[in-house]
Design a protein around this motif. Structure first.
Motif, PDB file in Angstrom:
ATOM      1  N   SER A   1       0.858  -1.182   0.000  1.00 15.15           N
ATOM      2  CA  SER A   1       0.000   0.000   0.000  1.00 15.15           C
ATOM      3  C   SER A   1       0.886   1.221   0.000  1.00 15.15           C
ATOM      4  O   SER A   1       2.115   1.132   0.150  1.00 15.15           O
ATOM      5  N   ALA A   2       0.274   2.391  -0.158  1.00 17.74           N
ATOM      6  CA  ALA A   2       1.045   3.634  -0.239  1.00 17.74           C
ATOM      7  C   ALA A   2       1.846   3.890   1.030  1.00 17.74           C
ATOM      8  O   ALA A   2       2.892   4.551   0.992  1.00 17.74           O
ATOM      9  N   GLY A   3       1.383   3.382   2.163  1.00 16.63           N
ATOM     10  CA  GLY A   3       2.057   3.632   3.430  1.00 16.63           C
ATOM     11  C   GLY A   3       3.113   2.616   3.798  1.00 16.63           C
ATOM     12  O   GLY A   3       3.664   2.680   4.902  1.00 16.63           O
ATOM     13  N   THR A   4       3.417   1.687   2.889  1.00 18.06           N
ATOM     14  CA  THR A   4       4.374   0.637   3.218  1.00 18.06           C
ATOM     15  C   THR A   4       5.593   0.682   2.314  1.00 18.06           C
ATOM     16  O   THR A   4       5.494   0.954   1.121  1.00 18.06           O
ATOM     17  N   LEU A   5       6.735   0.403   2.889  1.00 21.20           N
ATOM     18  CA  LEU A   5       7.944   0.138   2.120  1.00 21.20           C
ATOM     19  C   LEU A   5       7.750  -1.171   1.369  1.00 21.20           C
ATOM     20  O   LEU A   5       7.179  -2.126   1.911  1.00 21.20           O
ATOM     21  N   GLU A   6       8.216  -1.230   0.155  1.00 21.49           N
ATOM     22  CA  GLU A   6       8.145  -2.492  -0.596  1.00 21.49           C
ATOM     23  C   GLU A   6       9.214  -3.439  -0.055  1.00 21.49           C
ATOM     24  O   GLU A   6      10.400  -3.125  -0.113  1.00 21.49           O
ATOM     25  N   PRO A   7       8.837  -4.578   0.516  1.00 21.66           N
ATOM     26  CA  PRO A   7       9.849  -5.490   1.058  1.00 21.66           C
ATOM     27  C   PRO A   7      10.741  -6.025  -0.048  1.00 21.66           C
ATOM     28  O   PRO A   7      10.260  -6.356  -1.133  1.00 21.66           O
ATOM     29  N   ARG A   8      12.016  -6.108   0.232  1.00 19.05           N
ATOM     30  CA  ARG A   8      12.981  -6.513  -0.786  1.00 19.05           C
ATOM     31  C   ARG A   8      13.773  -7.734  -0.330  1.00 19.05           C
ATOM     32  O   ARG A   8      13.887  -8.000   0.874  1.00 19.05           O
ATOM     33  N   PRO A   9      14.348  -8.468  -1.268  1.00 12.02           N
ATOM     34  CA  PRO A   9      15.085  -9.678  -0.898  1.00 12.02           C
ATOM     35  C   PRO A   9      16.194  -9.440   0.115  1.00 12.02           C
ATOM     36  O   PRO A   9      16.487 -10.324   0.924  1.00 12.02           O
ATOM     37  N   ASP A  10      16.825  -8.246   0.103  1.00 17.62           N
ATOM     38  CA  ASP A  10      17.890  -7.970   1.071  1.00 17.62           C
ATOM     39  C   ASP A  10      17.410  -8.153   2.503  1.00 17.62           C
ATOM     40  O   ASP A  10      18.171  -8.598   3.375  1.00 17.62           O
TER      41      ASP A  10
ATOM     42  N   VAL B   1      18.511  -5.951  13.760  1.00 13.12           N
ATOM     43  CA  VAL B   1      18.187  -4.816  12.898  1.00 13.12           C
ATOM     44  C   VAL B   1      18.838  -4.983  11.535  1.00 13.12           C
ATOM     45  O   VAL B   1      19.932  -5.550  11.410  1.00 13.12           O
ATOM     46  N   GLU B   2      18.145  -4.485  10.521  1.00 12.17           N
ATOM     47  CA  GLU B   2      18.763  -4.347   9.207  1.00 12.17           C
ATOM     48  C   GLU B   2      19.570  -3.059   9.197  1.00 12.17           C
ATOM     49  O   GLU B   2      19.217  -2.085   9.866  1.00 12.17           O
ATOM     50  N   ILE B   3      20.655  -3.047   8.404  1.00 14.66           N
ATOM     51  CA  ILE B   3      21.485  -1.844   8.284  1.00 14.66           C
ATOM     52  C   ILE B   3      21.764  -1.558   6.813  1.00 14.66           C
ATOM     53  O   ILE B   3      21.637  -2.430   5.948  1.00 14.66           O
ATOM     54  N   GLY B   4      22.169  -0.306   6.548  1.00 18.21           N
ATOM     55  CA  GLY B   4      22.606   0.066   5.221  1.00 18.21           C
ATOM     56  C   GLY B   4      24.065  -0.312   5.012  1.00 18.21           C
ATOM     57  O   GLY B   4      24.788  -0.666   5.955  1.00 18.21           O
ATOM     58  N   ILE B   5      24.506  -0.205   3.775  1.00 18.24           N
ATOM     59  CA  ILE B   5      25.888  -0.563   3.442  1.00 18.24           C
ATOM     60  C   ILE B   5      26.871   0.311   4.219  1.00 18.24           C
ATOM     61  O   ILE B   5      26.766   1.536   4.217  1.00 18.24           O
ATOM     62  N   GLY B   6      27.792  -0.334   4.912  1.00 20.25           N
ATOM     63  CA  GLY B   6      28.845   0.377   5.624  1.00 20.25           C
ATOM     64  C   GLY B   6      28.450   0.961   6.968  1.00 20.25           C
ATOM     65  O   GLY B   6      29.237   1.689   7.578  1.00 20.25           O
ATOM     66  N   GLN B   7      27.260   0.639   7.467  1.00 17.09           N
ATOM     67  CA  GLN B   7      26.811   1.222   8.738  1.00 17.09           C
ATOM     68  C   GLN B   7      27.149   0.375   9.956  1.00 17.09           C
ATOM     69  O   GLN B   7      26.844   0.777  11.086  1.00 17.09           O
ATOM     70  N   GLU B   8      27.760  -0.778   9.767  1.00 20.52           N
ATOM     71  CA  GLU B   8      27.907  -1.718  10.874  1.00 20.52           C
ATOM     72  C   GLU B   8      28.668  -1.131  12.065  1.00 20.52           C
ATOM     73  O   GLU B   8      28.251  -1.317  13.219  1.00 20.52           O
TER      74      GLU B   8
ATOM     75  N   ARG C   1      24.465 -11.782   6.009  1.00 18.47           N
ATOM     76  CA  ARG C   1      24.706 -11.088   4.746  1.00 18.47           C
ATOM     77  C   ARG C   1      23.569 -11.369   3.775  1.00 18.47           C
ATOM     78  O   ARG C   1      22.939 -12.435   3.832  1.00 18.47           O
ATOM     79  N   ASP C   2      23.336 -10.405   2.869  1.00 20.55           N
ATOM     80  CA  ASP C   2      22.288 -10.601   1.877  1.00 20.55           C
ATOM     81  C   ASP C   2      22.819 -11.386   0.681  1.00 20.55           C
ATOM     82  O   ASP C   2      23.985 -11.837   0.680  1.00 20.55           O
TER      83      ASP C   2
ATOM     84  N   VAL D   1      26.502  -8.538   1.049  1.00 26.49           N
ATOM     85  CA  VAL D   1      26.619  -7.311   1.833  1.00 26.49           C
ATOM     86  C   VAL D   1      26.158  -7.592   3.254  1.00 26.49           C
ATOM     87  O   VAL D   1      25.124  -8.231   3.463  1.00 26.49           O
ATOM     88  N   LEU D   2      26.933  -7.140   4.230  1.00 25.16           N
ATOM     89  CA  LEU D   2      26.516  -7.288   5.622  1.00 25.16           C
ATOM     90  C   LEU D   2      25.245  -6.481   5.835  1.00 25.16           C
ATOM     91  O   LEU D   2      25.242  -5.259   5.708  1.00 25.16           O
TER      92      LEU D   2
END
Length: 290
Positions: free
Chosen positions: A94-103, A251-258, A277-278, A282-283
């Motif tokens: 829906s408009a209020g949701t992030l599209e879930p991704r394989p990562d 938690v999930e993190i972005g690239i290089g945020q560990e 890792r995905d 990527v961690l």
């Protein structure tokens, strides 16, 4: 999509849609074309291979035309379809949701052993999913661990309604509770497992994201503040009061945020217990214990 007659059979329609997407420079044109034609024509992947001469009705062709036009305008294909598969589950968007991704499946992989361990120890596992969106992470964990129960929170009423509907569709609704909350603001009780795929893009980088993400995922699910770490500060600070003694936070993190995220959790007495890792190596997920 250009006006005019469309191919009248399945195989040529697929080639027509794919060619239009390729000419527009759409990434993964072949996959997007297949998904559009399957959906519009009510066809399966097998049909595309074994029955390419199957006739396409006028309404089906017009549905394909409309879907292709939306994709060419930059709308992500799964937004057009209205759903996406995640960890083997079909989830509505829906408009209020992030599209879930394989990562994000890496977050499920990281958290699942701890959910099972808690269930083995206590006979049940209480999960809190912060910023649940579609409910993807919580629902995947509930589907894999039948002894688990989940409270799923979000600030968006639209997201919570979508997550609750997805819980119904996946058959885990009796073990799923949606709660409106700004992080821990509306949460009561303690949990064996806290999970979150929080917003972690720095505010200044939002404009640099792909159009499909920038214009179609809700900004609140992307924008992590000036340094991208605001959500982790809130989660690390609030988690101790809501964790059981042997509980963990994943938690999930972005690239290089560990390193930055690990340091934030360390200030609250947490140590790194596990990582995942995905598919791109990527961690992507960190698990913390006190």
């Amino acid at each position: 999509m250009a006006e005019g007659a469309l191919p009248a059979t399945l195989g040529p329609l697929l080639r027509h849609v794919r060619r239009a997407l390729e000419e527009a420079g759409v990434t993964d044109a072949a996959l997007d074309a297949r998904l559009i034609v399957e959906h519009a024509a009510g066809a399966s992947r097998t049909d595309l291979v074994t029955d390419p001469g199957r006739p396409i009705g006028h309404a089906q062709g017009e549905a394909a035309r409309a879907m292709l036009a939306r994709r060419l305008a930059g709308e992500p294909v799964h937004r057009i379809l209205g759903s996406r598969e995640f960890y083997g589950l079909r989830l509505a968007l829906s408009a209020g949701t992030l599209e879930p991704r394989p990562d994000t499946e890496a977050l499920v992989e990281a958290a699942l052993p701890f959910a099972r361990r808690a269930a083995d120890r206590h006979g049940a596992c209480r999960i809190l999913d912060l910023g649940t969106g579609t409910g993807a992470v919580a629902l995947a964990l509930l589907a894999q661990e039948p002894r688990a129960q989940a409270v799923a929170s979000d600030i968006s009423p639209d997201a919570l309604a979508t997550a609750a509907a997805n819980a119904d569709m996946t058959g885990v609704a009796p073990r799923f509770t949606a709660v409106r909350s700004d992080w821990f603001g509306g949460i009561e009780g303690r949990f064996h497992l806290i999970v979150s795929n929080p917003p972690y893009i720095a505010s200044s980088e939002i404009a640099l994201l792909a159009k499909e993400v920038r214009e179609h995922d809700p900004r609140a699910a992307l924008d992590g503040g000036a340094d991208g770490l605001d959500a982790y500060r809130a989660i690390a600070a609030g988690a101790p009061a809501h964790l059981e003694t042997d509980g963990v936070v994943a938690v999930e993190i972005g690239i290089g945020q560990e390193a930055d995220v690990e340091a934030l959790f360390a200030t609250q007495g947490f140590g790194l217990a596990s990582t995942a890792r995905d598919l791109g190596d990527v961690l992507r997920a960190l698990v913390f214990a006190r």
